[in-house]
Design an enzyme around this catalytic site. Structure first.
Site, mmCIF file in Angstrom:
data_model
loop_
_atom_site.group_PDB
_atom_site.id
_atom_site.type_symbol
_atom_site.label_atom_id
_atom_site.label_comp_id
_atom_site.label_asym_id
_atom_site.label_seq_id
_atom_site.Cartn_x
_atom_site.Cartn_y
_atom_site.Cartn_z
ATOM 1 N N GLU A 93 -7.844 11.998 -11.038
ATOM 2 C CA GLU A 93 -8.636 11.020 -10.292
ATOM 3 C C GLU A 93 -9.303 11.634 -9.072
ATOM 4 O O GLU A 93 -8.732 12.524 -8.443
ATOM 5 C CB GLU A 93 -7.706 9.928 -9.744
ATOM 6 C CG GLU A 93 -7.157 9.011 -10.771
ATOM 7 C CD GLU A 93 -6.223 7.986 -10.151
ATOM 8 O OE1 GLU A 93 -6.431 7.594 -8.986
ATOM 9 O OE2 GLU A 93 -5.282 7.583 -10.845
ATOM 10 N N CYS A 106 -11.954 12.398 -2.057
ATOM 11 C CA CYS A 106 -10.533 12.706 -2.169
ATOM 12 C C CYS A 106 -10.304 13.294 -3.557
ATOM 13 O O CYS A 106 -10.653 12.675 -4.560
ATOM 14 C CB CYS A 106 -9.733 11.416 -2.000
ATOM 15 S SG CYS A 106 -7.972 11.623 -2.317
ATOM 16 N N CYS A 117 8.161 11.802 -4.898
ATOM 17 C CA CYS A 117 8.224 10.832 -3.788
ATOM 18 C C CYS A 117 8.397 9.422 -4.370
ATOM 19 O O CYS A 117 7.694 9.039 -5.302
ATOM 20 C CB CYS A 117 6.979 10.914 -2.918
ATOM 21 S SG CYS A 117 6.807 12.513 -2.126
ATOM 22 N N CYS A 334 -2.975 6.238 -4.683
ATOM 23 C CA CYS A 334 -2.797 7.480 -5.440
ATOM 24 C C CYS A 334 -2.263 7.262 -6.849
ATOM 25 O O CYS A 334 -1.218 6.663 -7.033
ATOM 26 C CB CYS A 334 -1.792 8.372 -4.718
ATOM 27 S SG CYS A 334 -1.975 8.341 -2.963
#
Ligand code: SAH
Length: 356
Positions: A93, A106, A117, A334
């Site tokens: 992405e 980004c 995480c 994300c």
């Protein structure tokens, strides 16, 4: 035999490579310009090269493809999200965010991630593979070509841990800021790490001028360990030492990122802990109210509570902001768009404008 990735060769290497195959070095310079300034994605576009050279290039080299699997344009704010399919079927992405001062992209540094995480969608399927330097570069090239917008800022905060793909990542930084390519200022680039200490020290010594962002997320070793498995390997004092080293060597103020999770790290003791860590450092703290991920049950604090948390830190002398939310209607957090595809829950069309 697989073809060599010509787009990952830097300015010197491509000239050497042309000499190696019996061509003149300036052919390498011409090809470099096609790839990294004119953003060609096919040798047939390189019209100032002879047909025979183009055929030779085609036979021995490849320009890694980034197919657009989805392109979503937010209705809420000037943000566009791209899902790219790589030559081997992996998905990554990239996000374009338009601001008054310029356009920021980004990008992802790996397909998947192995850092684990707890609140992050990108790590759920584990690491698929590292991205080549060219695949990092070409995310920016594709976004620029498709959107027609010039990119002036880059954040390496998409899927993956850049310092877990160190060599390709550092080469990417050199090539994207190279005057023979897009020539994006290193000072307009921010890379985020979960805190891989030895690589942070190495990065401090590279002579680069990028901003380093550290994902802090907890103000004690225990809290960090609860949220980020990588903290088991690198203890907080060592991570902070590496941040200080980066600042001393580069003069670049480190950004600390802190994903605010309701009831987990938004308590009074977290304010005290953060103040203790950050008050004496020349740094900036960016609070990111956590984006709830379908597969996880973490919740974000209310905007009032997030603001209160920020104000208390400010009162304690901390330089702190709350990250402006972007693209929440287009799986802005994300790895969420990639996850949606992995789950087989594809959109109806390739190009979606989201209604919300
Ligand atoms: N591997 C790098 C880049 C990760 S993405 C790193 O760990 O820093 C950039 C930032 O977004 C990191 O601080 C990451 O922890 C944070 N992040 C990931 N998922 C999130 C979510 N669901 N909500 C809020 N922040 C998130």
């Amino acid at each position: 035999m697989s073809k060599q990735d010509i787009c990952s060769l830097n300015y010197e290497e491509i000239q050497e490579e042309m000499k190696r195959i019996g061509e003149k070095a300036f052919r390498g310079r011409q090809i470099y310009e096609w790839l990294h300034v004119k953003l060609a994605d096919d040798f047939s576009q390189m019209t100032n090269l002879s047909k025979s050279l183009r055929e030779k290039l085609e036979a021995h080299y490849e320009i890694p493809k980034l197919y657009v699997a989805a392109h979503q344009i937010s209705r809420k704010d000037p943000t566009e999200k791209f899902l790219f399919e790589l030559s081997d079927g992996n998905m990554i992405e990239s996000v374009l965010m338009k601001y008054e001062y310029g356009n920021s992209v980004c990008i992802s540094s790996q397909a998947g991630c192995r850092m684990g995480c707890r609140f992050c969608a990108s790590t759920i399927g584990g690491l698929k593979r590292n991205l080549a330097t060219s695949e990092m570069l070409r995310q920016i090239y594709q976004v620029q070509k498709i959107s027609g917008e010039r990119v002036s800022n880059i954040v390496i905060m998409g899927t993956g841990e850049p310092l877990d793909n160190y060599e390709n990542f550092v080469k990417f930084l050199h090539m994207i800021s190279d005057e023979h390519g897009l020539h994006i200022s290193q000072r307009s680039i921010t890379a985020s790490t979960c805190g891989i200490v030895p690589k942070m020290h190495e990065l401090a010594e590279e002579g680069l001028q990028i901003t380093l962002a550290l994902s802090l997320h907890g103000s004690s070793q225990e809290k960090r360990r609860e949220l980020m498995p990588v903290a088991n390997k690198y203890a907080l004092p060592k991570v902070l030492e590496a941040c200080d080293h980066y600042f001393e060597k580069t003069g670049r103020r480190v950004t600390f990122e802190y994903s605010l999770v309701k009831g987990v790290n938004d308590r009074e003791e977290d304010i005290r802990g953060l103040t203790g860590i950050l008050r004496h450092r020349n740094c900036h703290l960016n609070l990111i109210p956590v984006n709830p991920v379908r597969e996880r049950d973490y919740q974000r604090p209310t905007s009032e509570n997030a603001l209160e948390f920020k104000n208390k830190l400010e009162k304690n002398g901390i330089n702190v902001t709350i990250r402006r939310e972007r693209g929440s209607d287009i799986d802005g957090a994300c790895g969420q768009l990639r996850r949606r595809y992995a789950a087989g829950n594809k959109g109806e069309t390739d190009e979606t404008i989201c209604n919300d």
